[in-house]
Write a protein that holds these residues in place. Structure first.
Motif, PDB file in Angstrom:
ATOM      1  N   ALA A 239     -21.625  37.270   4.318  1.00  0.00           N
ATOM      2  CA  ALA A 239     -20.887  36.125   4.860  1.00  0.00           C
ATOM      3  C   ALA A 239     -20.990  36.060   6.380  1.00  0.00           C
ATOM      4  O   ALA A 239     -21.055  34.976   6.968  1.00  0.00           O
ATOM      5  CB  ALA A 239     -19.425  36.203   4.436  1.00  0.00           C
ATOM      6  N   ALA A 240     -21.037  37.229   7.016  1.00  0.00           N
ATOM      7  CA  ALA A 240     -21.082  37.292   8.483  1.00  0.00           C
ATOM      8  C   ALA A 240     -22.485  37.113   9.043  1.00  0.00           C
ATOM      9  O   ALA A 240     -22.670  37.088  10.264  1.00  0.00           O
ATOM     10  CB  ALA A 240     -20.514  38.627   8.953  1.00  0.00           C
ATOM     11  N   GLY A 241     -23.490  36.991   8.171  1.00  0.00           N
ATOM     12  CA  GLY A 241     -24.862  36.824   8.638  1.00  0.00           C
ATOM     13  C   GLY A 241     -25.514  38.108   9.101  1.00  0.00           C
ATOM     14  O   GLY A 241     -26.561  38.092   9.761  1.00  0.00           O
ATOM     15  N   GLN A 242     -24.922  39.254   8.761  1.00  0.00           N
ATOM     16  CA  GLN A 242     -25.505  40.544   9.133  1.00  0.00           C
ATOM     17  C   GLN A 242     -26.652  40.936   8.210  1.00  0.00           C
ATOM     18  O   GLN A 242     -27.405  41.862   8.497  1.00  0.00           O
ATOM     19  CB  GLN A 242     -24.416  41.618   9.120  1.00  0.00           C
TER      20      GLN A 242
ATOM     21  N   VAL B 259     -37.028  38.843   5.516  1.00  0.00           N
ATOM     22  CA  VAL B 259     -35.767  38.693   4.788  1.00  0.00           C
ATOM     23  C   VAL B 259     -35.140  40.067   4.598  1.00  0.00           C
ATOM     24  O   VAL B 259     -35.820  41.027   4.223  1.00  0.00           O
ATOM     25  CB  VAL B 259     -36.009  38.042   3.406  1.00  0.00           C
ATOM     26  N   THR B 260     -33.837  40.157   4.851  1.00  0.00           N
ATOM     27  CA  THR B 260     -33.109  41.407   4.606  1.00  0.00           C
ATOM     28  C   THR B 260     -32.238  41.268   3.370  1.00  0.00           C
ATOM     29  O   THR B 260     -31.608  40.234   3.140  1.00  0.00           O
ATOM     30  CB  THR B 260     -32.219  41.769   5.815  1.00  0.00           C
ATOM     31  N   LEU B 261     -32.224  42.315   2.569  1.00  0.00           N
ATOM     32  CA  LEU B 261     -31.387  42.399   1.368  1.00  0.00           C
ATOM     33  C   LEU B 261     -30.576  43.676   1.439  1.00  0.00           C
ATOM     34  O   LEU B 261     -31.143  44.775   1.515  1.00  0.00           O
ATOM     35  CB  LEU B 261     -32.256  42.411   0.106  1.00  0.00           C
ATOM     36  N   THR B 262     -29.254  43.566   1.419  1.00  0.00           N
ATOM     37  CA  THR B 262     -28.384  44.739   1.421  1.00  0.00           C
ATOM     38  C   THR B 262     -27.852  44.969   0.008  1.00  0.00           C
ATOM     39  O   THR B 262     -27.269  44.070  -0.600  1.00  0.00           O
ATOM     40  CB  THR B 262     -27.215  44.557   2.404  1.00  0.00           C
TER      41      THR B 262
END
Length: 338
Positions: free
Chosen positions: A85-88, A38-41
């Motif tokens: 929103a863009a799935g990045q 999982v990525t968290l920005t």
């Protein structure tokens, strides 16, 4: 040639469809347990507010929920909302007004829990300026960044305290330049988060910093929280719930072990503030976790009343043209579970 073009276009569509239907990547931990990557920005480069994420990762809290967490630095809440929103990125940590604005512009993104439920928005200045009340801002020059939520709500803050925009002079600068403007004497104060610039400015200048906090002077609204895309909610709802649960647990645990939480941030970024600034930032952040409606609950539990109040603030301030129902911005049934 037309046939080749058509085939290429078809292949691209199939590739896109395949990517869209693929699940999150997995990995295996030291105990042989499968984890979901999982990525968290974040909303910005790491600072004290973010300690619970690093603590939760270091202490294995995210692993306990089946998550292999990667934490990424951000470049502002607006960009984090857009990237989510863009799935990045799988999840974002961003300011609620940026989320509201993004949804109003058609971005398919939702909050899955605001954690900072009292805004850290404030006017910040060196104590030696002698500013003791909002009335003392009259005639002062204040550094701000055009277009951000602080600038949008500042007129409302002034009006709630008997002043107008014409009573102060606003000096526009970028987010990184506001502290320099105050420390050099170009401005008397800045608009910023009490959990961010103030402790850093105090350490760098060697002078005490004071605050006029919006929430202490008649204007409160939701601040930073966890968000994800509608696609994640539709396709990987169980993962979203696990992320919400793990994050709530990490914040609760970090609150009980603040020193260790700050230490867990070591090496998180080349721009990382000093340990003392991180500690001050995190301590200030912990004062923001609840409203009167959520006091005593788990971190990240929201109520509709607080969402409505926040939406109204930013509708009145012109950040969003239409005030939608809370469910347009917030996934209401993903509260942290015990």
């Amino acid at each position: 040639m037309k046939r080749l073009t058509a085939l290429a276009a078809g292949a691209a569509l199939l590739l896109a469809a395949g990517c869209g239907g693929s699940g999150p990547e997995t990995t295996v931990n030291a105990d042989g347990e499968e984890l979901t990557k999982v990525t968290l920005t974040l909303n910005w480069y790491p600072y004290g507010e973010h300690a619970p994420f690093y603590y939760g990762k270091a202490e294995g809290i995210y692993e306990d929920h089946g998550i292999d967490l990667e934490i990424r630095a951000g470049q502002g809440s607006q960009k984090t909302v857009q990237a989510t929103a863009a799935g990045q990125t799988d999840f974002g940590w961003a300011d609620t007004p940026a989320l509201l604005a993004g949804v109003s512009q058609g971005l398919d993104v939702k909050s899955v829990g605001v954690f900072l439920q009292t805004t850290p928005s404030s006017v910040q200045f060196f104590t030696e300026q002698g500013i003791e009340s909002v009335a003392d801002l009259k005639g002062r020059t204040i550094a701000t960044t055009a277009g951000d939520a602080l600038s949008a709500t500042f007129p409302t803050f002034l009006a709630a305290n008997g002043l107008s925009e014409s009573d102060v002079t606003m000096q526009n600068t970028d987010a990184a330049g506001k502290m320099a403007a105050v420390m050099s004497g170009q401005t008397d104060a800045l608009l910023g988060y009490a959990t961010d610039q103030g402790p850093t400015m105090q350490e760098k200048a060697g002078k005490e910093v004071s605050y006029l906090r919006f929430a202490d002077h008649g204007l409160n609204f939701y601040s930073n929280g966890l968000l994800t895309s509608q696609r994640m909610l539709d396709e990987h709802r169980d993962l979203v719930q696990r992320m919400v649960d793990a994050t709530s647990e990490a914040w609760a645990a970090a609150e009980q072990d603040q020193d260790a939480a700050v230490q867990a941030m070591a090496g998180a970024s080349e721009q990382l503030p000093s340990a003392q600034v991180l500690a001050d930032q995190f301590a200030s952040t912990l004062e923001l976790l609840y409203t009167e409606n959520t006091e005593g609950g788990r971190p990240g539990v929201n109520v509709e009343e607080d969402w409505r109040a926040t939406i109204e603030v930013f509708h009145s301030a012109g950040v969003i043209e239409t005030a939608e129902e809370p469910g347009a911005y917030w996934e209401t049934d993903l509260s942290p579970k015990e």
